[in-house]
Design an enzyme around this catalytic site. Structure first.
Site, PDB file in Angstrom:
ATOM      1  CB  THR A 121      36.369 -22.252   7.968  1.00  0.00           C
ATOM      2  OG1 THR A 121      35.444 -21.721   8.919  1.00  0.00           O
ATOM      3  CG2 THR A 121      36.804 -23.645   8.375  1.00  0.00           C
ATOM      4  CG  PHE A 155      34.013 -21.594  17.224  1.00  0.00           C
ATOM      5  CD1 PHE A 155      34.182 -22.893  16.748  1.00  0.00           C
ATOM      6  CD2 PHE A 155      35.140 -20.867  17.545  1.00  0.00           C
ATOM      7  CE1 PHE A 155      35.453 -23.450  16.614  1.00  0.00           C
ATOM      8  CE2 PHE A 155      36.414 -21.416  17.425  1.00  0.00           C
ATOM      9  CZ  PHE A 155      36.567 -22.714  16.962  1.00  0.00           C
ATOM     10  CG  PHE A 255      25.521 -31.223  17.673  1.00  0.00           C
ATOM     11  CD1 PHE A 255      25.423 -30.819  16.354  1.00  0.00           C
ATOM     12  CD2 PHE A 255      25.706 -30.267  18.645  1.00  0.00           C
ATOM     13  CE1 PHE A 255      25.509 -29.473  16.013  1.00  0.00           C
ATOM     14  CE2 PHE A 255      25.793 -28.920  18.322  1.00  0.00           C
ATOM     15  CZ  PHE A 255      25.696 -28.528  16.993  1.00  0.00           C
ATOM     16  N   GLY A 259      17.874 -37.415  12.357  1.00  0.00           N
ATOM     17  CA  GLY A 259      17.116 -36.561  11.439  1.00  0.00           C
ATOM     18  C   GLY A 259      17.483 -36.822   9.997  1.00  0.00           C
ATOM     19  CB  CYS A 266      29.932 -24.685   8.715  1.00  0.00           C
ATOM     20  SG  CYS A 266      30.050 -22.886   8.704  1.00  0.00           S
TER      21      CYS A 266
HETATM   22  N1  LIG Z   1      28.037 -19.052   7.951  1.00  0.00           N
HETATM   23  C1  LIG Z   1      28.418 -19.568   9.094  1.00  0.00           C
HETATM   24  O1  LIG Z   1      27.610 -19.977   9.931  1.00  0.00           O
HETATM   25  C2  LIG Z   1      29.883 -19.659   9.449  1.00  0.00           C
HETATM   26  C3  LIG Z   1      30.246 -19.937  10.770  1.00  0.00           C
HETATM   27  C4  LIG Z   1      31.615 -20.020  11.088  1.00  0.00           C
HETATM   28  C5  LIG Z   1      32.564 -19.851  10.080  1.00  0.00           C
HETATM   29  N2  LIG Z   1      32.176 -19.616   8.799  1.00  0.00           N
HETATM   30  C6  LIG Z   1      33.204 -19.409   7.796  1.00  0.00           C
HETATM   31  O2  LIG Z   1      33.330 -18.010   7.579  1.00  0.00           O
HETATM   32  C7  LIG Z   1      33.628 -17.745   6.187  1.00  0.00           C
HETATM   33  C8  LIG Z   1      32.565 -16.833   5.606  1.00  0.00           C
HETATM   34  O3  LIG Z   1      31.331 -17.528   5.637  1.00  0.00           O
HETATM   35  P1  LIG Z   1      29.948 -16.796   5.291  1.00  0.00           P
HETATM   36  O4  LIG Z   1      28.870 -17.774   5.556  1.00  0.00           O
HETATM   37  O5  LIG Z   1      29.913 -15.465   5.941  1.00  0.00           O
HETATM   38  O6  LIG Z   1      30.140 -16.589   3.709  1.00  0.00           O
HETATM   39  P2  LIG Z   1      29.211 -15.770   2.724  1.00  0.00           P
HETATM   40  O7  LIG Z   1      29.336 -16.434   1.419  1.00  0.00           O
HETATM   41  O8  LIG Z   1      27.862 -15.563   3.338  1.00  0.00           O
HETATM   42  O9  LIG Z   1      29.896 -14.323   2.677  1.00  0.00           O
HETATM   43  C9  LIG Z   1      31.122 -14.050   2.080  1.00  0.00           C
HETATM   44  C10 LIG Z   1      31.057 -12.620   1.545  1.00  0.00           C
HETATM   45  O10 LIG Z   1      32.366 -12.233   1.155  1.00  0.00           O
HETATM   46  C11 LIG Z   1      32.257 -11.461  -0.028  1.00  0.00           C
HETATM   47  N3  LIG Z   1      33.552 -11.430  -0.701  1.00  0.00           N
HETATM   48  C12 LIG Z   1      34.189 -12.420  -1.376  1.00  0.00           C
HETATM   49  N4  LIG Z   1      35.374 -11.990  -1.847  1.00  0.00           N
HETATM   50  C13 LIG Z   1      35.507 -10.699  -1.461  1.00  0.00           C
HETATM   51  C14 LIG Z   1      36.502  -9.721  -1.632  1.00  0.00           C
HETATM   52  N5  LIG Z   1      37.606  -9.977  -2.333  1.00  0.00           N
HETATM   53  N6  LIG Z   1      36.305  -8.498  -1.106  1.00  0.00           N
HETATM   54  C15 LIG Z   1      35.185  -8.221  -0.411  1.00  0.00           C
HETATM   55  N7  LIG Z   1      34.192  -9.116  -0.215  1.00  0.00           N
HETATM   56  C16 LIG Z   1      34.344 -10.334  -0.734  1.00  0.00           C
HETATM   57  C17 LIG Z   1      31.157 -12.164  -0.820  1.00  0.00           C
HETATM   58  O11 LIG Z   1      30.606 -11.329  -1.811  1.00  0.00           O
HETATM   59  C18 LIG Z   1      30.171 -12.492   0.312  1.00  0.00           C
HETATM   60  O12 LIG Z   1      29.229 -11.454   0.513  1.00  0.00           O
HETATM   61  C19 LIG Z   1      33.718 -19.124   5.528  1.00  0.00           C
HETATM   62  O13 LIG Z   1      35.058 -19.537   5.527  1.00  0.00           O
HETATM   63  C20 LIG Z   1      32.900 -20.004   6.449  1.00  0.00           C
HETATM   64  O14 LIG Z   1      33.306 -21.350   6.389  1.00  0.00           O
HETATM   65  C21 LIG Z   1      30.853 -19.503   8.461  1.00  0.00           C
END
Ligand SMILES: NC(=O)c1ccc[n+]([C@@H]2O[C@H](COP(=O)([O-])OP(=O)(O)OC[C@H]3O[C@@H](n4cnc5c(N)ncnc54)[C@H](O)[C@@H]3O)[C@@H](O)[C@H]2O)c1
Length: 454
Positions: A121, A155, A255, A259, A266
Site C-alpha cells: 500500500t 484487499f 463495519f 467496539g 492497515c
Molecule cells: N497485512 C494485511 O492485512 C495487508 C492487507 C492489504 C495490504 N497490505 C499492505 O501490504 C504491504 C505488506 O504488508 P504485510 O502485512 O505483508 O507486511 P509484513 O511486515 O508482514 O511483511 C513484509 C515483509 O517484507 C520483508 N522485506 C522488507 N524489505 C525487504 C526486502 N528489501 N527484500 C525482501 N524482503 C523484504 C520483511 O522482512 C517482511 O517479512 C504493506 O504495504 C501493507 O500495508 C497489508
C-alpha cells in the site's frame, strides 16, 4: 507464469502460495534469513488459516520456493511483485524506505524485461517514483529496455486471507501500459472465473483506491463508535441502533459494530498516511482526523470503564482479558486495542490474566518483564484466566469466546463482572446469570462513554 514475490509477510506469503496454487512457478524473496530458513522447512511464521498446507504442498511440488537473494528470485521472472511493509513514518506518512530499497536493488540487477507490480500500500505517485528509479538504473547500465510498473493493491483480510485471495471481490490493476495490463489480466483470470471483477485503471487511481477503501471502512467504524458514545446520555442501546440502520441497504451491515477500536497493520497507518498526503496537498482532512482521533479514544474506553467501576482503585485487582490479536483469525498484534489496555492495566498495578488462541507467544515477547514478575499471566484456556478475576474483558471476538460456559465462569471469578469490548454477548442472559454486564454504547457503560461523546 514465472513470478517473483518480494517480501514474505502476511501479504507476500499469501500471494506467493495462491499464485503457486494456480500453477504458476513462484519464488518468494525475503530479506530475513531466519524466516527464509523456516519457510524452506515448511514452517509458516504467521497464523493464517489454510496457508500452511498450501505452502507445504507447493514446496513439495517445486512450484514455490524461497530465497534470501533477490538476484535468484528475479532471474527468470515475468512478473515481480513488491509486497514489503509500508509502516507509519514519524509524521504519519507511509515509510517507503523498504519499497524504494527494492526498486533500487531492481535497478541494479534487472537484466531482462518484465513487469514490476507494487502490491504494497503506497501513496499516489509511488509507482511513478519506482519506475523512474528502475529505468534510470537500466539506462545507466546501458540496458536497451524499459520496465513497466503497475499497481495492484491488495484487499485480503488477515484471518480469511487465502479465501479472499483465491476468490476476490475485485482485483484492481493500475497500469498505464496496455501490454503489461493484458499480462496481469491473464494472471488473475483463473481467480475470477465465476465473476469478472477485474478493474483496469490508472496507476495513480489504483494507489488512491486502496487508501480510500481503508479510510472509508475506518470511517464507518469510528462513526458507529461515536454514535455509541451518544447512547449513554440518550439512554439508548447501540445494538438496537445498529440493527435499525444496518437493514438500510445503502448503509449495510458491515463495519457498523461498536467496539474498542480498530487496529491492525492497515487501517490505522493508512488513515494516518492519507491525512499526511492531504496535508501535503494543502487539503484539510477533517473527516480523517476525526476518524483517527475517535479511534485513539475508543482504545482507551475499556480501561476508563474498569477504572470507573473500581472507583480508581485498580491496584491489586486481577483482570482477565479474552483476545489479544487485533482481530480474530490472526496473530497480528500491530496497533491492537489489547495493547493499549494492557499498557494501562500494567501501569495501574493490575495483575492481568490474558488468553488468546494464537497470539500469547507474541505478547510474551512484548512484555517480558511483566511475564517474568507474574504481573502478566498468559494462557490459551479462557477458563484458566478467569480464575480469581475481579473482571473479565472481551477484547477480540474469537469464535471460542462466543458461547462459553458462563455458569462455570461465574464460579471461577472472584467477582462476576464482564466488560464486552465487542458487544457480542446477550446482556439480559448475563444479567440473569448474575453478571454485571457492560457493553460499549449499551446501558450502564458509564460516564466515560458520555464524556467521549463530548
Ligand atoms: N497485512 C494485511 O492485512 C495487508 C492487507 C492489504 C495490504 N497490505 C499492505 O501490504 C504491504 C505488506 O504488508 P504485510 O502485512 O505483508 O507486511 P509484513 O511486515 O508482514 O511483511 C513484509 C515483509 O517484507 C520483508 N522485506 C522488507 N524489505 C525487504 C526486502 N528489501 N527484500 C525482501 N524482503 C523484504 C520483511 O522482512 C517482511 O517479512 C504493506 O504495504 C501493507 O500495508 C497489508
Amino acid at each position: 507464469m514465472r513470478i517473483c514475490v518480494i517480501g514474505a509477510g502476511y501479504v507476500g506469503l499469501v500471494a506467493a502460495a495462491c499464485f503457486a496454487e494456480m500453477g504458476n512457478r513462484v519464488i518468494c524473496v525475503e530479506r530475513d534469513p531466519f524466516r527464509v530458513a523456516r519457510l524452506a522447512r515448511g514452517e509458516v511464521p504467521i497464523h493464517e488459516p489454510g496457508l500452511e498446507p498450501m505452502l507445504k504442498a507447493h514446496l513439495a511440488s517445486g512450484q514455490l520456493s524461497f530465497s534470501q537473494h533477490l538476484a535468484e528470485g528475479i532471474v527468470q521472472a515475468e512478473i515481480i511483485f513488491i509486497a514489503v511493509g509500508t509502516p507509519s513514518g514519524e509524521d504519519g506518512s507511509a515509510d517507503l524506505s523498504h519499497v524504494l530499497a527494492v526498486a533500487a536493488a531492481l535497478a541494479e540487477r534487472l537484466n531482462h524485461t518484465c513487469i514490476v507490480v507494487d502490491k504494497s500500500t503506497v501513496p499516489v505517485g509511488t509507482g511513478e517514483q519506482v519506475a523512474e528509479l528502475i529505468n534510470a538504473g537500466l539506462d545507466q547500465r546501458g540496458k536497451p529496455f524499459r520496465i513497466a510498473v503497475a499497481s495492484n493493491p491488495e484487499f485480503l483480510k488477515e484471518g480469511s486471507a487465502i479465501d479472499d485471495f483465491m476468490r476476490p471481490d475485485r482485483v484492481i490493476i493500475g497500469c498505464d501500459d496496455p501490454v503489461a495490463s493484458e499480462v496481469l489480466r491473464r494472471l488473475y483470470a483463473p481467480f475470477l472465473r465465476n465473476h469478472e471483477r477485474l478493474l483496469c485503471i490508472s496507476v495513480r487511481a489504483a494507489e488512491f483506491s486502496k487508501y480510500a477503501a481503508n479510510a472509508f471502512l475506518a470511517t464507518k467504524i469510528s462513526f458507529i463508535n461515536e454514535m455509541a458514545g451518544l447512547c449513554a446520555p440518550l439512554n439508548v442501546d447501540i445494538e438496537e441502533v445498529r440493527r435499525g440502520i444496518g437493514s438500510d441497504t445503502r448503509i449495510g451491515t458491515h463495519f457498523i459494530y461498536a467496539g474498542c477500536g480498530y487496529g491492525g497493520s492497515c487501517f490505522p497507518k493508512d488513515v494516518r498516511a492519507l491525512i499526511r498526503s492531504a496535508e501535503m496537498a494543502g487539503v484539510e482532512p477533517g473527516i480523517l482526523r476525526a476518524v483517527d482521533a475517535r479511534n485513539a479514544l475508543q482504545k482507551t474506553l475499556l480501561f476508563q470503564a474498569l477504572s470507573e467501576h473500581f472507583s480508581g482503585y485498580l491496584q491489586g485487582c486481577v483482570v482477565a482479558l479474552w483476545g489479544l490479536a487485533f482481530k480474530p483469525g490472526t496473530d497480528d498484534l500491530r496497533e491492537a486495542p489489547s495493547l493499549v489496555l494492557l499498557d494501562a492495566l500494567l501501569a495501574a498495578g493490575v495483575t492481568v490474566q490474558a488468553c488468546d488462541p494464537v497470539a500469547t507467544a507474541a505478547v510474551a515477547m512484548l512484555y517480558p518483564q511483566a511475564v517474568e514478575h507474574g504481573q502478566l499471566r498468559l494462557s490459551e484456556s479462557p477458563y484458566n484466566v478467569v480464575e480469581g478475576a475481579d473482571a473479565l474483558v472481551l477484547v477480540t471476538e474469537w469464535k471460542q469466546f462466543r458461547q462459553p460456559d458462563f455458569a462455570r465462569i461465574r464460579g471461577l471469578m472472584r467477582r462476576p463482572v464482564l466488560f464486552d469490548g465487542r458487544n457480542i454477548y446477550d446482556a439480559q442472559q448475563l444479567g440473569e446469570l448474575g453478571f454485571l454486564y457492560r457493553g460499549i454504547g449499551r446501558p450502564g457503560f458509564g460516564h466515560c462513554m458520555a464524556r467521549a461523546a463530548c
